[in-house]
Enzyme design. Structure first.
Site, mmCIF file in Angstrom:
data_model
loop_
_atom_site.group_PDB
_atom_site.id
_atom_site.type_symbol
_atom_site.label_atom_id
_atom_site.label_comp_id
_atom_site.label_asym_id
_atom_site.label_seq_id
_atom_site.Cartn_x
_atom_site.Cartn_y
_atom_site.Cartn_z
ATOM 1 N N ARG A 281 11.694 -6.870 5.873
ATOM 2 C CA ARG A 281 12.004 -5.278 6.343
ATOM 3 C C ARG A 281 12.206 -5.069 7.619
ATOM 4 N NH1 ARG A 281 6.576 -1.684 5.603
ATOM 5 N NH2 ARG A 281 5.835 -3.133 7.349
ATOM 6 N N ARG B 180 -1.220 -9.209 12.734
ATOM 7 C CA ARG B 180 -1.626 -7.894 11.958
ATOM 8 C C ARG B 180 -2.472 -8.586 10.757
ATOM 9 N NH1 ARG B 180 3.758 -5.683 10.842
ATOM 10 N NH2 ARG B 180 2.751 -4.324 9.107
ATOM 11 N N LYS C 272 0.775 -1.238 0.084
ATOM 12 C CA LYS C 272 0.016 -0.017 0.091
ATOM 13 C C LYS C 272 0.870 1.139 0.046
ATOM 14 C CE LYS C 272 -2.042 -1.127 3.751
ATOM 15 N NZ LYS C 272 -1.348 -2.212 4.313
ATOM 16 N N ARG D 24 -10.046 1.000 7.874
ATOM 17 C CA ARG D 24 -9.571 -0.241 8.327
ATOM 18 C C ARG D 24 -10.912 -1.278 8.423
ATOM 19 N NH1 ARG D 24 -4.055 0.181 8.141
ATOM 20 N NH2 ARG D 24 -3.154 -1.667 9.022
ATOM 21 N N ARG E 197 11.305 -2.041 12.045
ATOM 22 C CA ARG E 197 9.803 -1.514 12.261
ATOM 23 C C ARG E 197 9.549 -2.260 13.462
ATOM 24 N NH1 ARG E 197 4.817 0.025 8.307
ATOM 25 N NH2 ARG E 197 3.784 -1.236 9.686
HETATM 26 P P1 AP5 Z 1 4.510 -1.616 1.907
HETATM 27 O O1 AP5 Z 1 4.365 -0.722 0.715
HETATM 28 O O2 AP5 Z 1 5.137 -0.857 3.164
HETATM 29 O O3 AP5 Z 1 3.295 -2.324 2.311
HETATM 30 P P2 AP5 Z 1 1.910 -2.085 3.015
HETATM 31 O O4 AP5 Z 1 0.940 -2.398 2.686
HETATM 32 O O5 AP5 Z 1 1.997 -0.674 3.181
HETATM 33 O O6 AP5 Z 1 2.637 -2.614 4.520
HETATM 34 P P3 AP5 Z 1 2.498 -1.942 6.062
HETATM 35 O O7 AP5 Z 1 3.117 -3.196 6.799
HETATM 36 O O8 AP5 Z 1 2.826 -0.628 6.067
HETATM 37 O O9 AP5 Z 1 0.896 -2.172 6.503
HETATM 38 P P4 AP5 Z 1 0.289 -2.129 7.482
HETATM 39 O O10 AP5 Z 1 -1.402 -2.074 6.963
HETATM 40 O O11 AP5 Z 1 0.488 -3.379 8.385
HETATM 41 O O12 AP5 Z 1 0.842 -0.968 8.518
HETATM 42 P P5 AP5 Z 1 -0.043 0.315 8.571
HETATM 43 O O13 AP5 Z 1 1.172 1.267 8.425
HETATM 44 O O14 AP5 Z 1 -0.982 1.014 7.722
HETATM 45 O O15 AP5 Z 1 5.803 -2.692 1.669
HETATM 46 C C1 AP5 Z 1 6.011 -3.721 2.503
HETATM 47 C C2 AP5 Z 1 7.396 -4.250 2.250
HETATM 48 O O16 AP5 Z 1 7.392 -4.952 1.122
HETATM 49 C C3 AP5 Z 1 8.362 -3.230 1.989
HETATM 50 O O17 AP5 Z 1 9.526 -3.625 2.594
HETATM 51 C C4 AP5 Z 1 8.460 -2.909 0.509
HETATM 52 O O18 AP5 Z 1 9.727 -2.572 -0.013
HETATM 53 C C5 AP5 Z 1 8.111 -4.443 0.098
HETATM 54 N N1 AP5 Z 1 7.297 -4.422 -1.426
HETATM 55 C C6 AP5 Z 1 6.445 -3.667 -1.514
HETATM 56 N N2 AP5 Z 1 5.691 -3.922 -2.755
HETATM 57 C C7 AP5 Z 1 6.606 -5.067 -3.226
HETATM 58 C C8 AP5 Z 1 6.486 -5.898 -4.438
HETATM 59 N N3 AP5 Z 1 5.533 -5.604 -5.340
HETATM 60 N N4 AP5 Z 1 7.402 -6.782 -4.766
HETATM 61 C C9 AP5 Z 1 8.355 -6.829 -3.563
HETATM 62 N N5 AP5 Z 1 8.379 -6.265 -2.551
HETATM 63 C C10 AP5 Z 1 7.419 -5.285 -2.272
HETATM 64 O O19 AP5 Z 1 -0.430 0.479 10.029
HETATM 65 C C11 AP5 Z 1 0.424 0.108 11.261
HETATM 66 C C12 AP5 Z 1 -0.388 0.064 12.361
HETATM 67 O O20 AP5 Z 1 -0.893 1.285 12.857
HETATM 68 C C13 AP5 Z 1 -1.729 -0.859 12.486
HETATM 69 O O21 AP5 Z 1 -1.302 -2.270 12.776
HETATM 70 C C14 AP5 Z 1 -2.613 -0.176 13.439
HETATM 71 O O22 AP5 Z 1 -2.330 -0.535 14.803
HETATM 72 C C15 AP5 Z 1 -2.345 1.387 13.113
HETATM 73 N N6 AP5 Z 1 -3.298 1.911 12.101
HETATM 74 C C16 AP5 Z 1 -3.112 2.159 10.766
HETATM 75 N N7 AP5 Z 1 -4.104 2.738 10.273
HETATM 76 C C17 AP5 Z 1 -5.187 2.415 11.065
HETATM 77 C C18 AP5 Z 1 -6.434 2.616 11.129
HETATM 78 N N8 AP5 Z 1 -7.013 3.312 9.813
HETATM 79 N N9 AP5 Z 1 -7.376 2.222 12.031
HETATM 80 C C19 AP5 Z 1 -6.968 1.662 13.302
HETATM 81 N N10 AP5 Z 1 -5.353 1.431 13.429
HETATM 82 C C20 AP5 Z 1 -4.613 1.792 12.259
#
Ligand code: AP5
Length: 194
Positions: free
Chosen positions: A127, A144, A13, A88, A133
């Site tokens: 990662r 997660r 994402k 979410r 992280r």
């Molecule tokens: P990346 O692009 O970071 O993927 P992502 O889907 O953004 O993964 P996240 O781990 O950031 O998502 P998440 O939903 O767990 O975390 P968030 O920050 O939203 O890519 C991931 C890895 O893969 C990277 O190393 C990248 O280089 C690699 N990659 C990407 N694309 C690739 C490809 N095509 N091929 C190979 N490698 C690739 O949320 C974190 C926390 O915040 C949550 O757990 C929760 O506690 C809180 N939170 C956030 N939003 C909310 C909400 N709306 N409501 C309640 N709590 C929330």
């Protein structure tokens, strides 16, 4: 354009949101990045969010909604947004819609990035080893993904029923995924402006 990305942890994402936002000249708003900034600065939002994030649980809706209201309104006035990580849950989507519709800020299209669980875990473990992280440990990653399946996947039907869902295979090289998303979004943009 006002759009959002749905995808499991590690689906790409954040990676794709940056590129899509650049292509359409709109703001990238990541709920996770904003929360991590609050935690790093030790703000009241950050202090209340930290334990949920460390466990891989969702932060309470009210906290997230308060944090996002201003940036979403500002971005809407400036031409649009790519939301990454919000909503979410169906409850967050419904609450956001109620607030946004009167302001002309509601979402026009949702993009679903599909990636299988084994790939998600491998990406996030890698990662975790590189970037450190705090929620990228095997145990928290699995939690997660379970939270995504239980709380976030129902959003897919929510947007599909509203005929606003574009689905993309996210298990390909980054550039291919970007190209595929942009081709589909350009079609949506033409429909929206016709
Ligand atoms: P990346 O692009 O970071 O993927 P992502 O889907 O953004 O993964 P996240 O781990 O950031 O998502 P998440 O939903 O767990 O975390 P968030 O920050 O939203 O890519 C991931 C890895 O893969 C990277 O190393 C990248 O280089 C690699 N990659 C990407 N694309 C690739 C490809 N095509 N091929 C190979 N490698 C690739 O949320 C974190 C926390 O915040 C949550 O757990 C929760 O506690 C809180 N939170 C956030 N939003 C909310 C909400 N709306 N409501 C309640 N709590 C929330």
């Amino acid at each position: 354009m006002r759009l959002l990305l749905i995808g499991a942890p590690g689906a790409g994402k954040g990676t794709q949101a940056t590129r899509i936002a650049e292509h359409f000249g709109v703001a990238h708003i990541s709920s996770g990045d904003l929360l991590r900034h609050h935690v790093a600065r030790g703000t009241s939002i950050g202090r209340r969010a930290k334990d949920y994030m460390d466990r891989g649980d969702l932060v309470p809706d009210a906290l997230v909604m308060d944090m996002l209201r201003k940036p979403v309104i500002k971005a809407t006035k400036a031409g649009g947004y790519v939301l990454d990580g919000f909503p979410r849950t169906v409850e967050q989507a419904q609450a956001a819609y109620r607030v946004a519709k009167g302001l002309g800020a509601s979402v026009q299209v949702a993009v679903l990035l599909e990636v299988d669980s084994a790939t998600l875990v491998a990406r996030l473990v890698a990662r975790g080893e590189e970037a450190g992280r705090s929620d990228d440990t095997q145990e928290v990653i699995e939690h997660r993904i379970a939270v995504y399946e239980e709380r976030t996947q129902p959003l897919i039907d929510y947007y599909r029923q509203r005929e606003r869902l574009v689905t993309v295979n996210g298990d390909r090289p980054v550039d291919e995924v970007t190209w595929s998303v942009i081709v589909q979004l350009e079609r949506v943009r033409r429909l929206l402006t016709d």
